[in-house]
Design a protein around this motif. Structure first.
Motif, PDB file in Angstrom:
ATOM      1  N   LEU A 181       0.826  -1.311   0.061  1.00  0.00           N
ATOM      2  CA  LEU A 181       0.026   0.049   0.030  1.00  0.00           C
ATOM      3  C   LEU A 181       0.744   1.201  -0.045  1.00  0.00           C
ATOM      4  O   LEU A 181       2.091   1.301   0.762  1.00  0.00           O
ATOM      5  CB  LEU A 181      -1.023   0.076   1.340  1.00  0.00           C
ATOM      6  CG  LEU A 181      -2.224  -0.417   1.146  1.00  0.00           C
ATOM      7  CD1 LEU A 181      -2.886  -0.310   2.390  1.00  0.00           C
ATOM      8  CD2 LEU A 181      -3.022  -0.083   0.005  1.00  0.00           C
ATOM      9  N   PRO A 182       0.652   2.413  -0.982  1.00  0.00           N
ATOM     10  CA  PRO A 182       1.597   3.278  -0.868  1.00  0.00           C
ATOM     11  C   PRO A 182       1.632   4.144   0.531  1.00  0.00           C
ATOM     12  O   PRO A 182       2.623   4.489   0.819  1.00  0.00           O
ATOM     13  CB  PRO A 182       0.769   4.176  -2.050  1.00  0.00           C
ATOM     14  CG  PRO A 182       0.155   3.334  -2.759  1.00  0.00           C
ATOM     15  CD  PRO A 182      -0.392   2.175  -1.941  1.00  0.00           C
ATOM     16  N   MET A 183       0.511   4.288   1.277  1.00  0.00           N
ATOM     17  CA  MET A 183       0.559   4.653   2.508  1.00  0.00           C
ATOM     18  C   MET A 183       1.539   3.753   3.505  1.00  0.00           C
ATOM     19  O   MET A 183       2.235   4.534   4.311  1.00  0.00           O
ATOM     20  CB  MET A 183      -0.930   4.468   3.247  1.00  0.00           C
ATOM     21  CG  MET A 183      -0.870   5.277   4.638  1.00  0.00           C
ATOM     22  SD  MET A 183      -0.654   7.069   4.679  1.00  0.00           S
ATOM     23  CE  MET A 183      -2.287   7.988   4.215  1.00  0.00           C
ATOM     24  N   SER A 184       1.432   2.430   3.448  1.00  0.00           N
ATOM     25  CA  SER A 184       1.946   1.828   4.344  1.00  0.00           C
ATOM     26  C   SER A 184       3.639   2.161   4.010  1.00  0.00           C
ATOM     27  O   SER A 184       4.716   2.201   4.775  1.00  0.00           O
ATOM     28  CB  SER A 184       1.891   0.533   4.192  1.00  0.00           C
ATOM     29  OG  SER A 184       0.610   0.150   4.713  1.00  0.00           O
ATOM     30  N   ILE A 185       4.077   1.944   2.678  1.00  0.00           N
ATOM     31  CA  ILE A 185       5.625   2.175   2.375  1.00  0.00           C
ATOM     32  C   ILE A 185       6.223   3.507   2.471  1.00  0.00           C
ATOM     33  O   ILE A 185       7.136   3.648   3.070  1.00  0.00           O
ATOM     34  CB  ILE A 185       5.679   1.950   0.944  1.00  0.00           C
ATOM     35  CG1 ILE A 185       5.178   0.453   0.398  1.00  0.00           C
ATOM     36  CG2 ILE A 185       6.962   2.229   0.000  1.00  0.00           C
ATOM     37  CD1 ILE A 185       6.262  -0.746   1.076  1.00  0.00           C
ATOM     38  N   ILE A 186       5.111   4.597   2.374  1.00  0.00           N
ATOM     39  CA  ILE A 186       5.606   5.753   2.585  1.00  0.00           C
ATOM     40  C   ILE A 186       5.926   6.129   4.227  1.00  0.00           C
ATOM     41  O   ILE A 186       6.841   6.680   4.592  1.00  0.00           O
ATOM     42  CB  ILE A 186       4.690   7.020   2.066  1.00  0.00           C
ATOM     43  CG1 ILE A 186       4.848   6.926   0.451  1.00  0.00           C
ATOM     44  CG2 ILE A 186       5.023   8.315   2.579  1.00  0.00           C
ATOM     45  CD1 ILE A 186       3.303   7.583  -0.028  1.00  0.00           C
ATOM     46  N   HIS A 187       4.861   5.504   4.686  1.00  0.00           N
ATOM     47  CA  HIS A 187       5.142   5.731   6.450  1.00  0.00           C
ATOM     48  C   HIS A 187       6.157   4.949   6.748  1.00  0.00           C
ATOM     49  O   HIS A 187       7.183   5.223   7.818  1.00  0.00           O
ATOM     50  CB  HIS A 187       3.903   5.271   7.151  1.00  0.00           C
ATOM     51  CG  HIS A 187       2.946   6.431   7.520  1.00  0.00           C
ATOM     52  ND1 HIS A 187       3.082   7.648   8.087  1.00  0.00           N
ATOM     53  CD2 HIS A 187       1.446   6.499   6.844  1.00  0.00           C
ATOM     54  CE1 HIS A 187       2.368   8.417   8.123  1.00  0.00           C
ATOM     55  NE2 HIS A 187       1.119   7.916   7.378  1.00  0.00           N
ATOM     56  N   ALA A 188       6.610   3.669   6.200  1.00  0.00           N
ATOM     57  CA  ALA A 188       7.683   2.705   6.645  1.00  0.00           C
ATOM     58  C   ALA A 188       8.789   3.459   6.346  1.00  0.00           C
ATOM     59  O   ALA A 188       9.888   3.311   7.018  1.00  0.00           O
ATOM     60  CB  ALA A 188       7.536   1.525   5.873  1.00  0.00           C
ATOM     61  N   ALA A 189       9.058   4.482   5.249  1.00  0.00           N
ATOM     62  CA  ALA A 189      10.292   5.400   4.929  1.00  0.00           C
ATOM     63  C   ALA A 189      10.358   6.591   5.759  1.00  0.00           C
ATOM     64  O   ALA A 189      11.036   7.286   5.368  1.00  0.00           O
ATOM     65  CB  ALA A 189      10.415   5.490   3.397  1.00  0.00           C
ATOM     66  N   SER A 190       9.581   6.781   6.794  1.00  0.00           N
ATOM     67  CA  SER A 190       9.693   7.888   7.712  1.00  0.00           C
ATOM     68  C   SER A 190      10.026   7.462   8.836  1.00  0.00           C
ATOM     69  O   SER A 190      10.283   6.277   9.246  1.00  0.00           O
ATOM     70  CB  SER A 190       8.263   8.616   7.526  1.00  0.00           C
ATOM     71  OG  SER A 190       7.410   7.980   8.417  1.00  0.00           O
ATOM     72  N   LEU A 191      10.087   8.509   9.956  1.00  0.00           N
ATOM     73  CA  LEU A 191      10.004   8.057  11.448  1.00  0.00           C
ATOM     74  C   LEU A 191       8.875   7.740  12.052  1.00  0.00           C
ATOM     75  O   LEU A 191       9.141   7.504  13.506  1.00  0.00           O
ATOM     76  CB  LEU A 191      10.833   9.342  12.041  1.00  0.00           C
ATOM     77  CG  LEU A 191      12.101   9.599  11.520  1.00  0.00           C
ATOM     78  CD1 LEU A 191      12.770  11.117  12.413  1.00  0.00           C
ATOM     79  CD2 LEU A 191      13.360   8.644  12.084  1.00  0.00           C
ATOM     80  N   SER A 192       7.777   7.550  11.352  1.00  0.00           N
ATOM     81  CA  SER A 192       6.426   7.224  12.097  1.00  0.00           C
ATOM     82  C   SER A 192       6.438   6.091  12.607  1.00  0.00           C
ATOM     83  O   SER A 192       6.812   5.002  12.038  1.00  0.00           O
ATOM     84  CB  SER A 192       5.444   7.521  10.870  1.00  0.00           C
ATOM     85  OG  SER A 192       4.038   7.077  11.555  1.00  0.00           O
ATOM     86  N   ALA A 193       5.764   6.127  13.897  1.00  0.00           N
ATOM     87  CA  ALA A 193       5.575   4.563  14.260  1.00  0.00           C
ATOM     88  C   ALA A 193       4.365   3.651  13.593  1.00  0.00           C
ATOM     89  O   ALA A 193       4.405   2.704  13.884  1.00  0.00           O
ATOM     90  CB  ALA A 193       4.866   4.978  15.993  1.00  0.00           C
ATOM     91  N   ASP A 194       3.888   4.703  12.805  1.00  0.00           N
ATOM     92  CA  ASP A 194       2.848   3.773  12.045  1.00  0.00           C
ATOM     93  C   ASP A 194       3.041   2.889  11.128  1.00  0.00           C
ATOM     94  O   ASP A 194       2.680   1.727  10.935  1.00  0.00           O
ATOM     95  CB  ASP A 194       1.994   4.702  11.044  1.00  0.00           C
ATOM     96  CG  ASP A 194       0.934   5.569  12.023  1.00  0.00           C
ATOM     97  OD1 ASP A 194       0.842   5.545  13.193  1.00  0.00           O
ATOM     98  OD2 ASP A 194       0.551   6.586  11.418  1.00  0.00           O
ATOM     99  N   GLY A 195       4.449   2.915  10.791  1.00  0.00           N
ATOM    100  CA  GLY A 195       5.177   1.775  10.035  1.00  0.00           C
ATOM    101  C   GLY A 195       5.327   0.594  10.556  1.00  0.00           C
ATOM    102  O   GLY A 195       4.928  -0.457  10.142  1.00  0.00           O
ATOM    103  N   ILE A 196       5.658   0.472  11.984  1.00  0.00           N
ATOM    104  CA  ILE A 196       5.963  -0.698  12.699  1.00  0.00           C
ATOM    105  C   ILE A 196       4.451  -1.100  13.006  1.00  0.00           C
ATOM    106  O   ILE A 196       4.330  -2.328  12.906  1.00  0.00           O
ATOM    107  CB  ILE A 196       6.760  -0.578  13.945  1.00  0.00           C
ATOM    108  CG1 ILE A 196       8.065  -0.184  13.572  1.00  0.00           C
ATOM    109  CG2 ILE A 196       6.977  -1.745  14.689  1.00  0.00           C
ATOM    110  CD1 ILE A 196       9.045  -1.096  12.428  1.00  0.00           C
ATOM    111  N   THR A 197       3.479  -0.156  13.256  1.00  0.00           N
ATOM    112  CA  THR A 197       2.237  -0.900  13.851  1.00  0.00           C
ATOM    113  C   THR A 197       1.584  -1.486  12.691  1.00  0.00           C
ATOM    114  O   THR A 197       1.107  -2.422  12.794  1.00  0.00           O
ATOM    115  CB  THR A 197       1.381   0.489  14.133  1.00  0.00           C
ATOM    116  OG1 THR A 197       1.912   1.005  15.328  1.00  0.00           O
ATOM    117  CG2 THR A 197       0.069  -0.003  14.426  1.00  0.00           C
ATOM    118  N   ASN A 198       1.684  -0.912  11.398  1.00  0.00           N
ATOM    119  CA  ASN A 198       1.040  -1.580  10.369  1.00  0.00           C
ATOM    120  C   ASN A 198       1.780  -2.672  10.033  1.00  0.00           C
ATOM    121  O   ASN A 198       0.919  -3.918   9.561  1.00  0.00           O
ATOM    122  CB  ASN A 198       1.061  -0.582   8.982  1.00  0.00           C
ATOM    123  CG  ASN A 198       0.251   0.850   9.087  1.00  0.00           C
ATOM    124  OD1 ASN A 198      -0.716   0.649  10.129  1.00  0.00           O
ATOM    125  ND2 ASN A 198       0.637   1.676   8.367  1.00  0.00           N
ATOM    126  N   ALA A 199       2.941  -2.861  10.262  1.00  0.00           N
ATOM    127  CA  ALA A 199       3.646  -4.411   9.744  1.00  0.00           C
ATOM    128  C   ALA A 199       3.233  -5.230  10.683  1.00  0.00           C
ATOM    129  O   ALA A 199       3.037  -6.446  10.233  1.00  0.00           O
ATOM    130  CB  ALA A 199       5.098  -4.075   9.619  1.00  0.00           C
TER     131      ALA A 199
END
Length: 675
Positions: free
Chosen positions: A391-409
């Protein structure tokens, strides 16, 4: 003979996979045209700023500039020439009329170099305002001063400027109405040159290289067409790494708060401390100064020169300032990757900005590793999980400092592991399985309270995989309690921080009164839920996929968003032979829908209580990204087991389409960010 054999293989390849290669070839041509059509973004000369002098301390304001008020700031030029002064004004978000007066003077000769009016209606609250004048040459080491006057403006109809609380900039001074303030304004002095980002030759080389890499990656996808976890790496790694680098610093949603929180965790400061200034932590002032240097400077294209200069900032951990960071209420566990990256940056480079980029990188690596494991273990609906992994949202958040990347994964891995236990080759649920479930579930429940109902996915596991009903209930309680106890402990430890209201919210927000209102007016609240869902739901859906995922709102093309949506609906409905394992129990669909609705209700209610004014008829503040961890439950629940796909080559087709979409997203971002 070799030539004939190669020709036959090529013929059979094109015959068997003609649709895949046709799509790849057409998209390759479209990408080539897109790059050519947007060449001006990179090869047409543009303004490139270089910092001549920068006073970035700003703990307070000078108050409204009114009447005949006169503000004078002196400075010494550190470079040979300059032609711009940047000052961030505070307008209090009001629509202002009138002008400030501006005058620039060479102190040594007492010569007035430049005068002009500054229209207040051109000022943007908190953003740098450019004041341009003819190039001043041979300026190095010389003293200058600029003066801003109120020109008769009345209180409530004017603006202000930020200043430091003490005299850190020793080469200059701030004088207001003849009084030495022992401090300095926040401002920058800039030199500006005009040149393209890339020469025509470099643009051609880079463009051709990216296009060839795209074609090569499609060929590699063909090799891993039956191994979606490896195909995921082929698409995700180059796209994600590019996003780590190309998205300007702190342009990601809430990345600023996550930056400070990751640094706190890297120093072992897990909870805000009670200080004389309030609840918060003391962090190096260089972090805040670096943020000021590079944040909100990219509206008209990426300022590479400014970011390059910011890499020279040193951490200086002894010089600290108090910070109340609202992200400090989040548990340290979901910041471990970012904190590791920042620790590495601190030890090796001693650069706050390098710490940010390394935090992004390690966060992305963690996302890749977790999602790779999810795709490998899930026994059913692999194509659906593949779509959510990219998902574009997931990849973009994963490539940031956002904690959402780990939460989504972790949410994706949790669902995948539950499905493995429920429908995979697992005969009995053992202690090992429970430990793994608790380990994954901790990340989900600790991230946000609203995701706790996801623990009920345990109910998908059939009773036959337990010794008896007592064993089933015992192991369910072990997982549930094992995930909830750390959540309760963390919130008890963090209670003082949570009790402080979020001052960034609407001024009329009162959580206590809102809860009472909901309890006393349940019918009104139910109506509010439905009004919000039907009026804002469609926009939240496309936002969840990734329509807009950054502060500057670089939009993803609609064709990408709706391709993902169509694919998710398609592979939610249809099944392959492995997916038929899910049709055994009718209650499973009900469990999925119940958990989905429960989490949605909690998300809507949390925002209604904590963000909206009492009795508001619609719930504002809900962002599509909040639904990423649970959205897959909806698409799992709509499976139609009468529709069975027996063509295994469809894997390669979906991989190629999504691969093309992600590269289209990358090209779009490259143009939008630099445009």
């Amino acid at each position: 003979m070799f030539k004939d054999g190669f020709t036959n293989k090529l013929y059979m390849e094109l015959k068997n996979y003609w649709l895949v290669w046709s799509i790849a070839f057409v998209v390759f041509l479209l990408f080539s045209l897109y790059i050519y059509e947007n060449r001006s973004t990179f090869i047409v000369p543009r303004e490139i700023e270089h910092t001549v002098m920068n006073q970035k301390k700003s703990e307070m304001t000078i108050g409204e500039i009114t009447g005949d008020m006169e503000i004078t700031q002196s400075f010494v030029a550190e470079q040979n020439q300059f032609m711009r002064i940047k000052i961030p004004f505070g307008t209090y978000n009001r629509q202002l009329q009138g002008n400030f007066g501006f005058e620039l003077i060479d102190v040594e000769s007492d010569e007035v170099i430049f005068t002009r009016d500054l229209p207040l209606n051109e000022l943007q609250d908190g953003l740098d305002h450019n004041i341009d004048f003819p190039v001043i040459r041979n300026a190095r080491g010389k003293e200058f001063e600029f003066t801003i006057t109120g020109q008769g403006l009345d209180p409530g109809k004017t603006a202000t400027i930020w200043r430091s609380s003490k005299d850190d900039y020793m080469q200059g001074k701030l004088i207001i109405n003849g009084r030495d303030m022992q401090s300095d304004l926040r401002f920058k002095v800039m030199d500006v040159e005009t040149k393209p980002l890339l020469s025509k030759q470099k643009f051609m080389m880079i463009g051709i290289s990216i296009l060839l890499f795209f074609l090569l990656s499609v060929v590699v996808l063909r090799i891993f067409k039956d191994k979606l976890h490896k195909a995921f790496l082929i698409t995700a790694i180059p796209i994600g790494l590019a996003m780590v680098l190309i998205i300007p610093p702190f342009d990601q949603l809430d990345e600023l708060e996550h930056y400070y929180r990751a640094f706190e965790v890297s120093e072992g400061k897990f909870i805000n401390q009670q200080t004389e200034q309030g609840l918060g932590n003391f962090i190096p002032a260089s972090l805040v100064e670096t943020v000021y240097d590079v944040r909100y400077i990219h509206q008209s294209g990426y300022k590479y020169s400014i970011v390059k200069e910011a890499f020279q900032n040193k951490l200086n951990p002894e010089d600290r300032q108090f910070l109340r960071n609202y992200a400090s209420s989040y548990p340290p566990l979901i910041y471990v990757p970012q904190a590791l990256g920042m620790m590495l940056g601190r030890l090796i480079f001693d650069s706050p900005l390098m710490m940010m980029f390394l935090g992004r990188l390690i966060n992305f690596v963690a996302y890749i590793a977790i999602v790779y494991a999810a795709l490998k273990v899930v026994p059913v609906k692999k194509n659906l999980f593949y779509l959510f992994a990219l998902l574009p949202m997931s990849i973009i958040h994963a490539a940031s400092l956002s904690a959402d990347g780990i939460t989504n994964a972790m949410a994706l891995l949790f669902v995948a592991y539950i499905l493995k236990l429920a429908y995979g080759k697992v005969d009995k649920i053992t202690k090992r399985h429970l430990i793994i479930l608790i380990g994954i579930g901790l990340f989900v429940t600790l991230s946000k309270i609203v995701y706790i109902p996801m623990l009920l996915l345990f109910l998908l596991i059939p009773l036959k995989k337990f010794t008896n009903k007592k064993d089933y209930l015992k192991k369910f309680l072990i997982v549930f309690v094992g995930c909830l106890i750390p959540f309760i402990i963390w919130n008890l430890m963090n209670l003082s921080n949570m009790s402080v209201p979020d001052l960034r919210g609407n001024p009329g927000v009162s959580p206590k009164e809102q809860v009472m209102f909901v309890l006393l007016h349940p019918i009104f609240y139910i109506k509010t839920l439905f009004v919000t869902l039907f009026s804002l739901g469609p926009s939240q859906l496309v936002a969840m996929i990734g329509k807009v995922a950054t502060n500057y709102q670089y939009p993803a093309p609609s064709i990408i968003i709706y391709t993902f949506l169509f694919m998710m609906l398609l592979f939610g409905l249809i099944n392959d032979e492995n997916d038929l394992k899910m049709q055994g129990r009718r209650m499973d669909r009900g469990i999925l829908v119940f958990i989905l609705l429960a989490v949605m209700l909690l998300i809507y209610t949390a925002l209604y209580v904590g963000y909206n004014t009492v009795g508001n008829p619609i719930i504002y503040g809900i962002q599509g990204r909040y639904f990423v961890p649970i959205a897959i439950l909806f698409f799992l629940s709509i499976s139609n087991y009468q529709i069975i796909n027996k063509n295994k080559d469809i894997n390669l087709l979906i991989q190629t389409i999504i691969h093309c979409c992600m590269y289209a997203l990358l090209f779009t971002y490259l143009v939008n960010i630099n445009g």
